[in-house]
Design a protein around this motif. Structure first.
Motif: not given
Length: 247
Positions: A88-110
């Motif tokens: 993830x590098x932009x806000x648009x990347x994060x907006x994409x999560x609402x469309x079904x994208x996900x980013x395995x290189x991001x930290x887990x919510x644990x």
């Protein structure tokens, strides 16, 4: 006198290109064009197999170098999310999560809190997602948790909360505006779906429906149907999501 053609060879017949398709099943002689339908079927199967293989390649996860196992990136429901092979590098990347994208290189919510979160709201007038400049949290919230609602490093965001208008409630009156001309617009309850996802896996963490508590805005883009909906307040967002951020 008419010519006598009895002794001459008959004129050659032009082959009928549809003959093979019209004959009874099993009546086509070997070596004729009966292999064409079979070839067409084989080609279709090959194309479908190739498409399926490409789909599997697109769904490949985890991303190289993410450090996550396949189990950690399991989807909440098959086909609901798509792995991105870049961080993830932009806000648009994060907006994409609402469309079904996900980013395995991001930290887990644990692990220990806080868990940084980004809120993204679907703007129905422009049909695009917008992220609030800030989300105000109640007084007394620890600074480390307060900062988690406005992360400085997008690559460290663990949760995305998607806010979507899904219906209209009862009438609330009217909103009046003076610029560019005096305008009065009906004001109704906005019914919203709030859904939070883990950025690293696309896993749904929580969901809730709320009626927007905000009053008439100072500035608004009036939609084509000339109706404004009450928006979700920061306090409502905090009440529904703070457990994910602070625990």
């Amino acid at each position: 006198m008419e010519p006598d053609n009895a002794e001459r060879d008959p004129l050659p017949k032009t082959p009928d290109p549809l003959a093979d398709w019209l004959e009874e099943p099993g009546s086509t002689a070997p070596g004729r064009s009966s292999w064409l339908p079979i070839l067409a079927i084989v080609v279709c199967v090959a194309l479908l197999s190739g498409a399926a293989y490409a789909l599997v390649k697109l769904r490949k996860h985890p991303a190289p170098g993410s450090g996550l196992t396949a189990g950690q990136t399991a989807l909440a429901s098959p086909g609901s999310a798509w792995a991105r092979d870049f961080p993830v590098s932009t806000k648009a990347d994060l907006d994409g999560v609402c469309r079904g994208w996900y980013y395995p290189q991001s930290p887990a919510a644990t692990g220990p809190a806080p868990h940084p979160i980004t809120v993204t709201v679907l703007d129905n007038a422009f049909k695009m997602r917008l992220q609030p400049l800030s989300v105000h949290v109640p007084d007394g919230v620890k600074k480390q948790f307060r900062d988690a609602w406005q992360p400085a490093d997008l690559a460290k965001v663990q949760i995305v909360a998607c806010v979507d208008l899904v219906g209209s409630g009862k009438p609330l009156g009217k909103c009046s505006f003076t610029s560019p001309k005096v305008t009065t617009v009906p004001f109704v309850e906005g019914i919203y779906q709030i859904t939070a996802y883990e950025v690293a896996t696309g896993r749904k963490l929580t969901e809730a429906r709320v009626i927007g508590a905000e009053e008439c805005p100072l500035v608004a883009l009036v939609p084509a149907d000339d109706v404004l909906h009450s928006e979700v307040s920061d306090r409502q967002l905090y009440d529904k999501l703070h457990a994910l951020v602070e625990r």
